[in-house]
Design a protein around this motif. Structure first.
Motif, short mmCIF file in Angstrom:
data_model
loop_
_atom_site.label_atom_id
_atom_site.label_comp_id
_atom_site.label_asym_id
_atom_site.label_seq_id
_atom_site.Cartn_x
_atom_site.Cartn_y
_atom_site.Cartn_z
N LYS A 36 0.76 -1.25 0.57
CA LYS A 36 0.42 -0.39 -0.01
C LYS A 36 0.54 1.10 -0.02
O LYS A 36 0.87 1.98 -1.00
CB LYS A 36 -0.85 0.23 1.33
N PHE A 37 1.64 1.50 0.80
CA PHE A 37 2.88 2.65 0.61
C PHE A 37 3.67 2.94 -0.97
O PHE A 37 3.51 4.37 -0.89
CB PHE A 37 3.86 1.82 1.62
N MET A 38 4.28 1.61 -1.12
CA MET A 38 4.72 1.57 -2.06
C MET A 38 3.74 1.76 -3.40
O MET A 38 4.28 3.00 -4.36
CB MET A 38 5.41 0.50 -2.48
N GLN A 39 2.23 1.41 -3.24
CA GLN A 39 1.94 2.10 -4.21
C GLN A 39 1.17 3.52 -4.29
O GLN A 39 1.51 4.06 -5.13
CB GLN A 39 0.23 1.04 -4.07
N PHE A 46 6.59 9.63 -5.47
CA PHE A 46 7.72 9.33 -4.89
C PHE A 46 8.00 10.16 -3.70
O PHE A 46 8.54 10.70 -3.40
CB PHE A 46 8.84 8.86 -5.31
N ASP A 47 6.23 11.15 -4.34
CA ASP A 47 6.51 12.14 -3.23
C ASP A 47 6.13 11.32 -1.69
O ASP A 47 5.14 11.30 -1.72
CB ASP A 47 5.09 13.24 -3.04
N ASN A 48 6.49 11.63 -0.88
CA ASN A 48 6.75 10.49 0.46
C ASN A 48 5.99 11.57 1.46
O ASN A 48 5.17 11.37 2.51
CB ASN A 48 7.95 10.17 1.50
N SER A 49 6.07 12.73 1.47
CA SER A 49 4.90 13.10 2.51
C SER A 49 3.49 13.03 2.19
O SER A 49 2.72 13.31 2.75
CB SER A 49 5.14 15.22 1.73
N SER A 55 2.30 5.03 5.27
CA SER A 55 4.22 5.14 6.36
C SER A 55 3.96 4.29 7.43
O SER A 55 4.13 3.67 7.78
CB SER A 55 4.99 5.94 6.28
N LYS A 56 3.30 5.72 8.02
CA LYS A 56 2.79 5.01 9.74
C LYS A 56 2.69 4.07 9.84
O LYS A 56 2.09 2.91 11.28
CB LYS A 56 1.26 5.69 9.90
N ASP A 57 1.43 3.24 9.33
CA ASP A 57 0.46 2.06 9.16
C ASP A 57 1.77 0.82 9.10
O ASP A 57 2.51 -0.36 9.43
CB ASP A 57 -0.19 2.11 8.11
#
Length: 93
Positions: A36-39, A46-49, A55-57
């Protein structure tokens, strides 16, 4: 040749890093969270914000399955994603 390399005077004592080293998820216990995070990352250039919730999960799953040391979410930078305590919710107008 008594000046040959002599490393016996100093001994190297390896130690584990403080952060950044953790077991791999060999059994895929958190694979769904990782996917889910990679999707989310792929869908947001690829904007992780924009994927902080995923990411938290993922990190919570890793902590729940002892794949990383348990850390408070505030310390991991997720203070704003944590539900406020019930006493604070009741005091809001």
């Amino acid at each position: 040749m008594s000046t040959a390399m002599n490393f016996s005077s100093k001994s190297f004592k390896p130690r584990a890093p403080d952060k950044g080293s953790f077991p791999l998820d060999h059994f895929g216990e958190c694979k769904a969270f990782k996917e889910k995070f990679m999707q989310c990352l792929r869908g947001n250039s690829f904007d992780n914000s924009k994927c902080r919730l995923q990411s938290k999960d993922y990190l919570e799953c890793r902590m729940d399955h002892q794949l990383m040391a348990r850390e408070p979410l505030q310390k991991l930078g997720f203070k704003d994603l944590i539900d406020p305590p019930p006493s604070q919710e009741e005091s809001k107008p």
